[in-house]
Each structure stands twice: as structure tokens, then as C-alpha cells.
Design a protein around this motif. Structure first.
Motif, PDB file in Angstrom:
ATOM      1  N   LEU A 137       5.267  -6.957   3.591  1.00 12.29           N
ATOM      2  CA  LEU A 137       5.774  -5.934   4.499  1.00 12.29           C
ATOM      3  C   LEU A 137       5.168  -6.035   5.892  1.00 12.29           C
ATOM      4  O   LEU A 137       5.784  -5.641   6.881  1.00 12.29           O
ATOM      5  N   GLY A 138       3.920  -6.512   5.956  1.00  7.85           N
ATOM      6  CA  GLY A 138       3.245  -6.559   7.240  1.00  7.85           C
ATOM      7  C   GLY A 138       2.712  -5.218   7.688  1.00  7.85           C
ATOM      8  O   GLY A 138       2.387  -5.026   8.868  1.00  7.85           O
ATOM      9  N   CYS A 139       2.619  -4.268   6.761  1.00  5.26           N
ATOM     10  CA  CYS A 139       2.064  -2.951   7.059  1.00  5.26           C
ATOM     11  C   CYS A 139       1.517  -2.358   5.773  1.00  5.26           C
ATOM     12  O   CYS A 139       1.740  -2.898   4.680  1.00  5.26           O
ATOM     13  N   SER A 140       0.802  -1.256   5.885  1.00  3.79           N
ATOM     14  CA  SER A 140       0.236  -0.634   4.692  1.00  3.79           C
ATOM     15  C   SER A 140       1.339   0.030   3.867  1.00  3.79           C
ATOM     16  O   SER A 140       2.412   0.381   4.382  1.00  3.79           O
ATOM     17  N   ILE A 141       1.059   0.208   2.584  1.00  5.69           N
ATOM     18  CA  ILE A 141       2.014   0.893   1.712  1.00  5.69           C
ATOM     19  C   ILE A 141       2.200   2.333   2.167  1.00  5.69           C
ATOM     20  O   ILE A 141       3.316   2.872   2.155  1.00  5.69           O
ATOM     21  N   SER A 142       1.121   2.976   2.604  1.00  7.52           N
ATOM     22  CA  SER A 142       1.212   4.358   3.102  1.00  7.52           C
ATOM     23  C   SER A 142       2.180   4.458   4.276  1.00  7.52           C
ATOM     24  O   SER A 142       3.042   5.349   4.321  1.00  7.52           O
ATOM     25  N   ASP A 143       2.066   3.534   5.222  1.00 14.28           N
ATOM     26  CA  ASP A 143       2.961   3.555   6.380  1.00 14.28           C
ATOM     27  C   ASP A 143       4.406   3.286   5.969  1.00 14.28           C
ATOM     28  O   ASP A 143       5.340   3.901   6.488  1.00 14.28           O
ATOM     29  N   TYR A 144       4.591   2.374   5.010  1.00 20.16           N
ATOM     30  CA  TYR A 144       5.951   2.056   4.562  1.00 20.16           C
ATOM     31  C   TYR A 144       6.579   3.249   3.857  1.00 20.16           C
ATOM     32  O   TYR A 144       7.767   3.520   4.022  1.00 20.16           O
ATOM     33  N   PHE A 145       5.779   3.967   3.070  1.00 19.58           N
ATOM     34  CA  PHE A 145       6.268   5.183   2.411  1.00 19.58           C
ATOM     35  C   PHE A 145       6.784   6.178   3.441  1.00 19.58           C
ATOM     36  O   PHE A 145       7.861   6.762   3.280  1.00 19.58           O
TER      37      PHE A 145
END
Length: 227
Positions: free
Chosen positions: A56-64
Motif C-alpha cells: 500500500l505504501g502507507c500504514s494500515i491505520s491510514d488506509y482504514f
């Protein structure tokens, strides 16, 4: 001249599969115990959440926050499907991976270790953890609710169950090996890697088989407490 590989060995080389897949609720120790287990066998550990972050290139928290849980689960499903068909080490899955029907169906063809943890120890482990978006506002109450919702799914895919509430990660790794030997998914005489199996493993399995014989031939498949 060395002997030609058998068809089974040739198939295994061309179609690798994880030696063990770890599932379980958040804070059950899938990553930490997985590292100890992988080291014991001399194989690599891969964590599906880490692989997802890399993709994703980002944290799971940010993607959520940006895309929502449904979008995340689609990415998670695809990453896990790839690893199940290409990776031959220890694969640790995120707590919600079993929510996907196709992932559960695929796991039935693999050696799956369900790691459990009691509520008290889970509370200690998640305290102050801001990396788990689902727990952001509820803490242990949210953990309890989510575990209740997913528990039957973990049990559905499990080959063996191991409790990680007490002891070191190394002790949990030993219990996993013992459980897999009892389930005839591992052999007690094979180290399978850089570090030898503890001498207690074969002795423990032998004692269980003797006890099983005296109890009508039944032996426990699971090691540790099941939830």
C-alpha cells in the motif's frame, strides 16, 4: 551420480507452501511467536500485515481511514493468496484475515496454528497500542467483542491450537512443534532448521501417546488451553 528427485519432492519444490500459517486474535503473539518458530526451523517469517503495508505504501491505520475496512480486506485477501502459493516459511496472518470466505477455504489445505490468549494477557499486550485501528476507541472491550465474533472462524481453520498466555515466545514455539508432532504434521526427530528441537519434545509426545493408549487410544490434538 545423485538420485533424481521423486515426483512429490519435485512438486514441493515447484509449488512451495508455508510450513505453518499462524492465525488468532490481536495480541495472541502471531508475529513474536512466529519469529521464534521460524528461527527454530531455520526458515523465514513473513507477516501479512507487513506485506500489506509494503504494497500500500502507507500504514494500515491510514488506509482504514481513507478507504475503509472493506477495501483493506480485499488487499489482505490477495496478499495472503499469493503467499499461500509461493512461500515456504512461517506465515503470520492479521487477526481479521479469517473473515474472508476464500481465505478460509484456502487455509483448509494448509497447516494452520491457531494461537489463543486469555483476556488478561491480551489487555496487557494491547495497552497503549495505537497501531491497531480497530482498537482505537474501545481497548479491551473492543478486543473482547471482536474475538467473540471471530472465534468460531479461527477454530474452523485450525489444524492445532496453542495458548500463548504464559511463558516465553520460545516456549510457545516448542508447544507448537509438540502439537504439530502430535497431529502428525511434523516429526520429532527432524530439526528442520538451524536449531535442534528441545529434547523434551519427543519425550513429551511419547508420554502423551502412552497416556492416550491407557485412555482408550485417544490423544489430545491441541496443546495448551483452547478458547
Amino acid at each position: 551420480m545423485s538420485a533424481s528427485p521423486t515426483p512429490a519432492a519435485d512438486a514441493e519444490r515447484h509449488h512451495p507452501r508455508p510450513r505453518a500459517v499462524l492465525v488468532g486474535p490481536m495480541a495472541s503473539g502471531k508475529s513474536s511467536v512466529g519469529r521464534s518458530l521460524a528461527a527454530r526451523w531455520g526458515v523465514e517469517l513473513r507477516d501479512s500485515d507487513a506485506l500489506i503495508v509494503e504494497r500500500l505504501g502507507c500504514s494500515i491505520s491510514d488506509y482504514f481511514v481513507t478507504h475503509g475496512e472493506a477495501a483493506f480486506r480485499e488487499v489482505e485477501r490477495d496478499v495472503i493468496a499469493e503467499q499461500l502459493g509461493t512461500f515456504d516459511g512461517v506465515l503470520a496472518l492479521g487477526g481479521g484475515a479469517v473473515l474472508d470466505d476464500s481465505t478460509r477455504a484456502a487455509l483448509r489445505e494448509h497447516t494452520v496454528v491457531y494461537l489463543t490468549v486469555d483476556e488478561r494477557n491480551a489487555g496487557y499486550r494491547i495497552r497503549g497500542d495505537v497501531t491497531r485501528p480497530i482498537l482505537a476507541n474501545g481497548g479491551i472491550d473492543t478486543w473482547r467483542r471482536i474475538f467473540a465474533e471471530r472465534r468460531r472462524l479461527y477454530e474452523e481453520v485450525a489444524t492445532v491450537t496453542v495458548d500463548t498466555s504464559r511463558g516465553t515466545t520460545g516456549a510457545s514455539a516448542t508447544r507448537i512443534i509438540e502439537a504439530l508432532v502430535a497431529a502428525e504434521r511434523e516429526t520429532p526427530v527432524s530439526t528442520g532448521g538451524k536449531r535442534p528441537l528441545p529434547s523434551s519434545v519427543a519425550a513429551t509426545i511419547a508420554r502423551r501417546r502412552i497416556l492416550g493408549a491407557t485412555r482408550g487410544g485417544r490423544t489430545r490434538r491441541d496443546e495448551g488451553e483452547t478458547p
